[in-house]
Scaffold this motif. Structure first.
Motif, mmCIF file in Angstrom:
data_model
loop_
_atom_site.group_PDB
_atom_site.id
_atom_site.type_symbol
_atom_site.label_atom_id
_atom_site.label_comp_id
_atom_site.label_asym_id
_atom_site.label_seq_id
_atom_site.Cartn_x
_atom_site.Cartn_y
_atom_site.Cartn_z
ATOM 1 N N ALA A 1 0.822 -1.212 0.000
ATOM 2 C CA ALA A 1 0.000 0.000 0.000
ATOM 3 C C ALA A 1 0.854 1.260 0.000
ATOM 4 O O ALA A 1 0.397 2.318 -0.432
ATOM 5 N N HIS A 2 2.103 1.173 0.471
ATOM 6 C CA HIS A 2 2.977 2.337 0.536
ATOM 7 C C HIS A 2 3.898 2.443 -0.684
ATOM 8 O O HIS A 2 4.564 3.465 -0.866
ATOM 9 N N VAL A 3 4.009 1.393 -1.492
ATOM 10 C CA VAL A 3 5.017 1.337 -2.554
ATOM 11 C C VAL A 3 4.534 2.085 -3.795
ATOM 12 O O VAL A 3 3.418 1.867 -4.281
ATOM 13 N N LEU A 4 5.398 2.972 -4.300
ATOM 14 C CA LEU A 4 5.109 3.687 -5.545
ATOM 15 C C LEU A 4 5.809 3.043 -6.728
ATOM 16 O O LEU A 4 5.216 2.815 -7.778
ATOM 17 N N GLU A 5 7.089 2.755 -6.580
ATOM 18 C CA GLU A 5 7.870 2.115 -7.645
ATOM 19 C C GLU A 5 9.170 1.589 -7.071
ATOM 20 O O GLU A 5 9.556 1.915 -5.942
ATOM 21 N N THR A 6 9.831 0.747 -7.844
ATOM 22 C CA THR A 6 11.144 0.233 -7.457
ATOM 23 C C THR A 6 12.154 0.627 -8.531
ATOM 24 O O THR A 6 11.825 0.699 -9.723
ATOM 25 N N VAL A 7 13.397 0.881 -8.103
ATOM 26 C CA VAL A 7 14.431 1.383 -9.013
ATOM 27 C C VAL A 7 15.716 0.584 -8.807
ATOM 28 O O VAL A 7 16.110 0.318 -7.659
ATOM 29 N N GLN A 8 16.346 0.216 -9.917
ATOM 30 C CA GLN A 8 17.713 -0.325 -9.868
ATOM 31 C C GLN A 8 18.651 0.860 -10.124
ATOM 32 O O GLN A 8 18.758 1.342 -11.246
ATOM 33 N N VAL B 1 8.751 4.645 -1.467
ATOM 34 C CA VAL B 1 7.501 4.532 -0.706
ATOM 35 C C VAL B 1 7.004 5.934 -0.380
ATOM 36 O O VAL B 1 7.766 6.908 -0.416
ATOM 37 N N GLU B 2 5.748 6.025 -0.053
ATOM 38 C CA GLU B 2 5.157 7.311 0.322
ATOM 39 C C GLU B 2 4.549 7.181 1.709
ATOM 40 O O GLU B 2 3.768 6.264 1.978
ATOM 41 N N SER B 3 4.934 8.096 2.600
ATOM 42 C CA SER B 3 4.396 8.103 3.959
ATOM 43 C C SER B 3 3.641 9.397 4.183
ATOM 44 O O SER B 3 3.809 10.374 3.454
ATOM 45 N N GLU B 4 2.839 9.406 5.215
ATOM 46 C CA GLU B 4 2.045 10.593 5.500
ATOM 47 C C GLU B 4 2.908 11.743 5.997
ATOM 48 O O GLU B 4 2.756 12.881 5.581
ATOM 49 N N GLY B 5 3.847 11.435 6.899
ATOM 50 C CA GLY B 5 4.615 12.496 7.528
ATOM 51 C C GLY B 5 5.812 12.965 6.727
ATOM 52 O O GLY B 5 6.187 14.137 6.789
ATOM 53 N N GLY C 1 13.076 6.802 -0.319
ATOM 54 C CA GLY C 1 13.594 5.583 -0.919
ATOM 55 C C GLY C 1 14.199 4.679 0.139
ATOM 56 O O GLY C 1 15.037 5.124 0.926
ATOM 57 N N LEU C 2 13.762 3.435 0.206
ATOM 58 C CA LEU C 2 14.326 2.449 1.123
ATOM 59 C C LEU C 2 15.192 1.478 0.337
ATOM 60 O O LEU C 2 14.729 0.874 -0.645
ATOM 61 N N VAL C 3 16.441 1.333 0.763
ATOM 62 C CA VAL C 3 17.387 0.456 0.080
ATOM 63 C C VAL C 3 17.204 -0.962 0.599
ATOM 64 O O VAL C 3 17.283 -1.215 1.810
ATOM 65 N N VAL C 4 16.926 -1.919 -0.314
ATOM 66 C CA VAL C 4 16.796 -3.333 0.036
ATOM 67 C C VAL C 4 17.722 -4.135 -0.876
ATOM 68 O O VAL C 4 18.156 -3.645 -1.929
ATOM 69 N N ASP C 5 18.016 -5.374 -0.467
ATOM 70 C CA ASP C 5 18.909 -6.207 -1.284
ATOM 71 C C ASP C 5 18.206 -6.660 -2.553
ATOM 72 O O ASP C 5 18.648 -6.365 -3.665
ATOM 73 N N THR C 6 17.130 -7.413 -2.378
ATOM 74 C CA THR C 6 16.381 -7.948 -3.513
ATOM 75 C C THR C 6 14.906 -8.012 -3.148
ATOM 76 O O THR C 6 14.522 -7.852 -1.994
#
Length: 726
Positions: A601-608, A656-660, A665-670
């Motif tokens: 619900a919070h995710v807008l897009e993912t980027v490499q 991701v998009e948050s209210e506050g 952008g959150l960095v994740v491995d995969t």
């Protein structure tokens, strides 16, 4: 309106029942030797909450007794009175009387004889303890002559809670009552509103309440009953005249009419003739042409006669149809909505079973090949499972209006007590919340409203001097975002005086004198146990339990409290509450080799990221260039203290998009997969951990933690054993 008040008061009595259970458990533990500060504080909070709610609904006797009981508990909590066996014994006896007062407030029992218990509590306060060999007060002991009881307020004078007893009539509310003989019987005349029955009001319930005080029906005037062709079965036409014993207080009589419509006629006066009640009539007067018979004996005779009249009207005039008189002759209506009471435990079990079904579906999906998944119609099974879950959740969901509806009356009382003019603005009243959440946020909501009215808003003089409107405003709102519910209480008052808060915290030993705190950390100090900036103790504040109760209750639900204050502009308290069980769409991501669930619900897009797309703007700050827009980047592994030396170009950035905080952008491995997952609360087995919204079981049986996006993006890049730093 009457229905709404009944619903609000029913919620209060449910909270009373919970508070009494908590108090009884705490007192039993104290009797067994557990006199820890936490146990004593739990009993104190329970009694404090009962007193506050009772005052809001005008239960003066309950409020007065709970206040005296609370004074003793406060002294015990502060260490001024030792919790000796004698003191605990007195408090257990007082608890029994408190329970009787609650039953009396419900109308299920007469007012208890509490003089002996009050005397025992007063003695404990005076002696700073109790003689363990002294007899314990009980409800049957005679009242000592020296006990002082609060005088009943005059008919034209507001009592300490701002309530004005009704004298003479509602139309002549402020007229001074005459003063005939003090022991003369009361004559009560009651003509209900014409629309009472249409609005689900039952006049006979009020008559029976008066009879519980010893009243007897003298006469019932039926002269206003129209001809049959003009009769409206939902109109009230009768006027009751009752005689009440003179020893009954006028306030007790007026309490019976607290929730009648304003256009009802209520007259309470002394019978100046003091003549004995008329003897029962040997023969009932003949029925008039409509079948109505004057009643001189009592309500039961009237009910029987009314039953006959209803049957006569229904048989004689099919056009009128059956009359819906719930207290006399309930009508069977096949078109009415059918309801059934279901124990909440059964619904919880059903919810858990639905969750297990989702988990089994996930396990099946992991073990089947893509071709097999289509052959066994796995997507259709997932859809049906989701529909079942949504319907089961809707059974427990109720509009938060039930919790909000008590606030207007509370603010009216607070306006009288504080001398401030307070406006209320509410939004999101239709937001549906789990019933368990509604029941548990009532107490925190009450404390936040009282805190805003007493501490947040300035007096009219201060507001005018500051260039503000003399009227203060409190805004109350609720909304649901994903698996979270946001309940906000904001005021346009003075804001938090951080210097005073810090000084008080140092004075009370909550923080050391040399502590270096940020503004947010200072704001959180007002939630510390025992913290209060009030100079005097009153019915509103001063005991240091308000915001402590708020935080403990919200954390018990697995939620958190956020405080935002701007000096001179106001303060906003936000309760962020999770759903105890929900199915959400999640993205399975890896952080340092460990799997987590990120709510879609919070995710807008993912980027490499491409080389140079992520830029460092400070030693601990990075941004990513998203088509000319720079979005802050947070390394999730650093927030949780996980070791990961992976370069950002070898990772993925989930926008991701948050209210506050807006876009982050959150960095994740995969990213491993997208799944429906069941949220399991962490607070049942662990303490709430900021940054984590719960846990779930994946298809292979392993556990994955669910990320709380709002907490992650609002946090600094620091990790503590208790969770994310504020």
């Amino acid at each position: 309106m009457s229905d709404e008040l009944d619903e609000i008061q029913a919620i209060f009595f449910e909270e009373c029942a919970e508070g009494l259970v908590t108090a009884e458990q705490g007192l039993s533990a104290m009797q067994a030797g557990d006199v820890s500060a936490e146990t004593i504080a739990g009993v104190f909070r329970a009694v404090h909450s009962i007193k506050g709610g009772a005052g809001a609904f005008g239960h003066a006797d309950l409020t007065a007794f709970a206040h005296k009981f609370e004074n003793v508990l406060d002294e015990v909590r502060g260490g001024k009175i030792p919790p000796s066996p004698g003191v605990v014994k007195v408090m257990l006896s007082a608890f029994d009387i408190l329970t009787d007062h609650v039953e009396s407030a419900k109308g299920l029992a007469p007012r208890p004889a509490d003089q002996a218990a009050l005397a025992a509590l007063e003695q404990v306060l005076a002696n700073k303890g109790a003689d363990d060999g002294a007899p314990v007060a009980n409800s049957t002991a005679p009242a000592p002559a020296a006990v002082e009881t609060p005088a009943a307020p005059a008919a034209d004078e507001a009592d300490e809670f701002g309530f004005v007893p009704m004298a003479v009539s509602l139309d002549d509310f402020d007229a001074p009552a005459e003063a005939p003989a003090a022991d003369a019987p009361w004559i009560v005349t009651f003509k209900p509103s014409r629309a009472a029955l249409a609005n689900a009001g039952e006049p006979l319930l009020i008559v029976r309440e008066l009879e519980a005080l010893g009243a007897e029906t003298v006469a019932v005037d039926t002269s206003t009953v129209p001809p049959l062709r003009d009769l409206d079965p939902e109109d009230a036409y009768f006027t009751w005249t009752l005689r009440v014993p003179g020893e009954v207080s006028e306030s007790d009589i007026n309490d019976c009419f607290d929730f009648v419509a304003p256009d009802s006629i209520v007259e309470v006066r002394r019978d100046e003739t003091a003549a004995p009640a008329a003897a029962p009539v040997a023969e009932v007067a003949a029925a008039d042409e409509f079948g109505f018979v004057p009643v001189t004996a009592g309500v039961e005779d009237f009910a029987a006669e009314m039953q006959r009249v209803v049957e006569t009207i229904a048989a004689a005039s099919p056009a009128v149809g059956s009359v819906d008189t719930p207290a006399i002759a309930p009508k069977a209506n096949s078109d009415a909505q059918q309801t059934i009471r279901v124990d909440l435990g059964k619904l919880d079990l059903l919810l858990n079973l639905v969750g297990e079904l989702v988990i089994r579906n996930s396990i099946l999906a992991d073990r089947l090949s893509p071709a097999d998944r289509q052959r066994v119609e796995l997507p259709e099974l997932a859809r049906l499972t989701r529909q079942i879950q949504d319907n089961v959740m809707s059974l427990r969901a109720q509009p938060i209006k039930q919790a909000f509806s008590r606030v207007p009356r509370m603010l009216r009382d607070l306006s009288v007590e504080t001398g401030k003019t307070i406006n209320l603005e509410t939004t999101g009243e239709t937001t549906e919340v789990d019933k368990g959440v509604i029941e548990k946020i009532g107490d925190p909501l009450t404390h936040m409203i009282r805190n805003a009215a007493d501490h947040g808003l300035e007096s009219a003089e201060e507001r005018i001097a500051a260039g503000k409107s003399p009227e203060g405003t409190i805004k109350l709102s609720a909304e649901q975002k994903g698996a979270r519910i946001f309940v906000r209480v904001s005021d346009n008052g003075r804001g938090i005086n951080r210097e005073r808060v810090k000084a008080k915290a140092i004075e009370k030993g909550i923080i050391p004198a040399d502590a270096q705190l940020s503004n947010e950390e200072i704001d959180q100090l007002i939630c510390a146990p025992g913290f209060s900036t009030a100079e005097t103790i009153s019915n509103i504040s001063g005991r240091g339990v308000g915001m402590d109760v708020v935080r403990s209750n919200v954390e018990a639900l697995g939620g958190r409290i956020e405080i935002h204050s701007v000096p001179g502009e106001g303060t906003t308290f936000t309760m962020i509450l999770p759903l105890t069980l929900a199915i959400l769409d999640g993205m399975i991501v890896r952080l340092a080799g460990q799997r987590f669930v990120l709510p879609l619900a919070h995710v807008l897009e993912t980027v490499q990221p491409e080389p140079g797309q992520v830029k460092r703007t400070a030693p601990d700050s990075e941004v990513i260039d998203m088509r000319g827009e720079y979005v802050p980047v947070k390394r999730t592994t650093e927030i949780f203290g996980l070791n990961d030396d992976r370069a950002v170009e070898d990772s993925l950035v989930v926008i991701v998009e948050s209210e506050g905080s807006g876009k982050v952008g959150l960095v994740v491995d995969t990213i491993d997969d997208r799944r429906e997952v069941v949220i399991k609360s962490l607070d049942q087995n662990l303490h709430p951990i900021r940054g984590l919204g719960g846990a779930t079981i994946l298809g292979d049986g392993s556990i994955a933690l669910i990320l709380d996006i709002e907490a992650l993006v609002a946090s600094t890049n620091r990790y503590t054993p208790k969770g994310l730093a504020a």
